[in-house]
Design a protein around this motif. Sequence first.
Motif, PDB file in Angstrom:
ATOM      1  N   PHE A 196     -65.713  33.688 -11.987  1.00  0.00           N
ATOM      2  CA  PHE A 196     -65.915  33.436 -13.424  1.00  0.00           C
ATOM      3  C   PHE A 196     -65.463  34.639 -14.256  1.00  0.00           C
ATOM      4  O   PHE A 196     -64.902  34.488 -15.342  1.00  0.00           O
ATOM      5  CB  PHE A 196     -67.392  33.129 -13.711  1.00  0.00           C
ATOM      6  N   PHE A 197     -65.742  35.857 -13.742  1.00  0.00           N
ATOM      7  CA  PHE A 197     -65.364  37.070 -14.464  1.00  0.00           C
ATOM      8  C   PHE A 197     -63.847  37.140 -14.640  1.00  0.00           C
ATOM      9  O   PHE A 197     -63.342  37.471 -15.720  1.00  0.00           O
ATOM     10  CB  PHE A 197     -65.875  38.303 -13.709  1.00  0.00           C
ATOM     11  N   LYS A 198     -63.125  36.797 -13.574  1.00  0.00           N
ATOM     12  CA  LYS A 198     -61.656  36.826 -13.634  1.00  0.00           C
ATOM     13  C   LYS A 198     -61.131  35.819 -14.662  1.00  0.00           C
ATOM     14  O   LYS A 198     -60.109  36.047 -15.311  1.00  0.00           O
ATOM     15  CB  LYS A 198     -61.067  36.510 -12.264  1.00  0.00           C
ATOM     16  N   LYS A 199     -61.848  34.707 -14.812  1.00  0.00           N
ATOM     17  CA  LYS A 199     -61.436  33.679 -15.766  1.00  0.00           C
ATOM     18  C   LYS A 199     -61.956  33.963 -17.171  1.00  0.00           C
ATOM     19  O   LYS A 199     -61.808  33.123 -18.067  1.00  0.00           O
ATOM     20  CB  LYS A 199     -61.951  32.313 -15.303  1.00  0.00           C
ATOM     21  N   GLN A 200     -62.605  35.131 -17.333  1.00  0.00           N
ATOM     22  CA  GLN A 200     -63.183  35.549 -18.608  1.00  0.00           C
ATOM     23  C   GLN A 200     -64.304  34.609 -19.066  1.00  0.00           C
ATOM     24  O   GLN A 200     -64.590  34.486 -20.263  1.00  0.00           O
ATOM     25  CB  GLN A 200     -62.099  35.667 -19.689  1.00  0.00           C
ATOM     26  N   ALA A 211     -73.656  44.262 -15.221  1.00  0.00           N
ATOM     27  CA  ALA A 211     -73.489  45.186 -16.351  1.00  0.00           C
ATOM     28  C   ALA A 211     -72.099  45.045 -16.953  1.00  0.00           C
ATOM     29  O   ALA A 211     -71.919  45.082 -18.181  1.00  0.00           O
ATOM     30  CB  ALA A 211     -73.736  46.622 -15.893  1.00  0.00           C
ATOM     31  N   ALA A 212     -71.087  44.875 -16.090  1.00  0.00           N
ATOM     32  CA  ALA A 212     -69.712  44.705 -16.577  1.00  0.00           C
ATOM     33  C   ALA A 212     -69.589  43.433 -17.409  1.00  0.00           C
ATOM     34  O   ALA A 212     -68.931  43.419 -18.468  1.00  0.00           O
ATOM     35  CB  ALA A 212     -68.752  44.664 -15.400  1.00  0.00           C
ATOM     36  N   ALA A 213     -70.232  42.351 -16.939  1.00  0.00           N
ATOM     37  CA  ALA A 213     -70.176  41.085 -17.674  1.00  0.00           C
ATOM     38  C   ALA A 213     -70.930  41.194 -18.998  1.00  0.00           C
ATOM     39  O   ALA A 213     -70.461  40.698 -20.037  1.00  0.00           O
ATOM     40  CB  ALA A 213     -70.764  39.965 -16.810  1.00  0.00           C
TER      41      ALA A 213
END
Length: 556
Positions: A386-390, A417-419
Amino acid sequence: MATALECKELGNKAFAAKDFTTAIKHFTDGLEIDPSNHVLYSNRSACYSSIQEYEKALEDGRKTVECKPDFWKGYSRQGVPLYYLGRYAEAKEAYEAGLQVAPDNPTLKKGVEDCEQKMYREKATAGLAQIFGPDTKAVMRGDPALSGYLNDPAFERIIDEVCADQSALEKHSQDQRLMQVMLQLMQKRMGVNLPTENGSGGAAGREASAPPEPARPASPEPAPAEPTPAEPEVPGNEKEALEEKEKGNAAYAAKDFAKAHEHYAKAVELDPKNMVFVLNQASVYFAEKDFEKCVECCDKAVEVGRSVRCDFTQIGKAYHRKGRALMRLKRYGEAIEVLKKSLTEHRTAPVLKDLQQAEKLHKKAEAEAYFNPELAQEAKQRGNEFFKKQQYPEAVKEYTEAIKRNPKDPALYSNRAAAYTKLMAYTEALKDGDKCIELDPTFIKGYTRKALVYSFTKDYRKALSMYEAALKIDPNNPEVMQGYGQTMMKIQESRGDKATQERALQDPEIQEILREDRVQGILQLMKTDQMAAQRAISQNPELRKKFEVLMNAGLM
């Protein structure tokens, strides 16, 4: 490594602050170093008594005496838990044994007196149980001299309360009606003569005022009237039941549980409507660690108590005992519900404490049952996708699930934390960065996640401090070195920027620095002689550090 004496001092400080759990830990640490230290056993016993863990307190009290038989506090450490466990005869023996060592000790003497008073009250209560019992109202209705009292609902409730718990008699001792009923019942049950007006019954007879009752003829011949109802037969086995209970108590105190079961069972057989006897059976099962049987007995006690409208305090006690047994069975959810019922019946501090403990253990058990590192990794991978897909909200959800499955993995908090940072949820991102560092102080990502948040909020001074902390762990880390360099550039660029300066001036640490007279003196000197000001700063390491903070904040 701390010495036993240092552990004792730490424990004493915690005890003085009423942090008994911490005090127990320190005293235990000391005993691991010096297992024959009688003072540590004595102090730990006092802690256990303070948190009502009386069996452990008693064990430490015995160890105290074993280590040093002439130490009077060891006997007191046994007496206190025995007293609160209701084992008054044993408590008295412990205090008396202490008086053999310290004959004039006031604490031990007071302990003996308190135990004697309790033992006397128990005997008195047992005597009252022969007067006020489940059949009391039936006896009163069958006696014309007493039946009139039951026409008053409020007084009938008092009778119910005293029948359920004889100690309630003290609360209502000023009610002359109750005293008169007691005297009449004593005559019926125990053959005691009633007091008369001419003084044959003493002062009590002269002071007691009789209730309104049917008029009696002066002649010894009975007046024509409707036949009085036959007096119901009073069960003659109640006294035997109480005697069996006392025998059971003695066997329980001696830890002869088989005998205790035998006597309590006989008491229940003789008086099946007295829930106290059933609760005594539950106590034995609890002591034997047969918690399933204890739960069954408590349910039976509640059933019996409800059937005879027993006092709410006794019902509350049955629920409490059942709740404690369920906790031992690790059925925390059920224990919570039962302990809440106990509080509804009778709110007491021990029940409230056990409820809080059950809720804490229930939460812990649920977390442990949910723990699964493999499933945590699967959730982490979904979060990464999901993170890669923003798709950052979805990433946060999956990382949160991973954390629930494995709450000790700092990498999971780092990813979340990054998200959060991408979502500009900076407060949550900083919390996750703190958690990373708490779990693993050498985890570089924890520092860099926080540094990035501080950079986005233009708090470059704090960002720089995070990079500096990371460089102490890994001086050659390229990510940290790059972040440090970029932050230094940002600090240079922001010098003189009003927005940055205003934000820095809101920082409590900077406000504290600027309030110092020495700092203000240097700042004034800079306006007239910068070289002299620089010399003053360089010669004082403490001042130099403070001015570095001001420079990094863009204020100089």
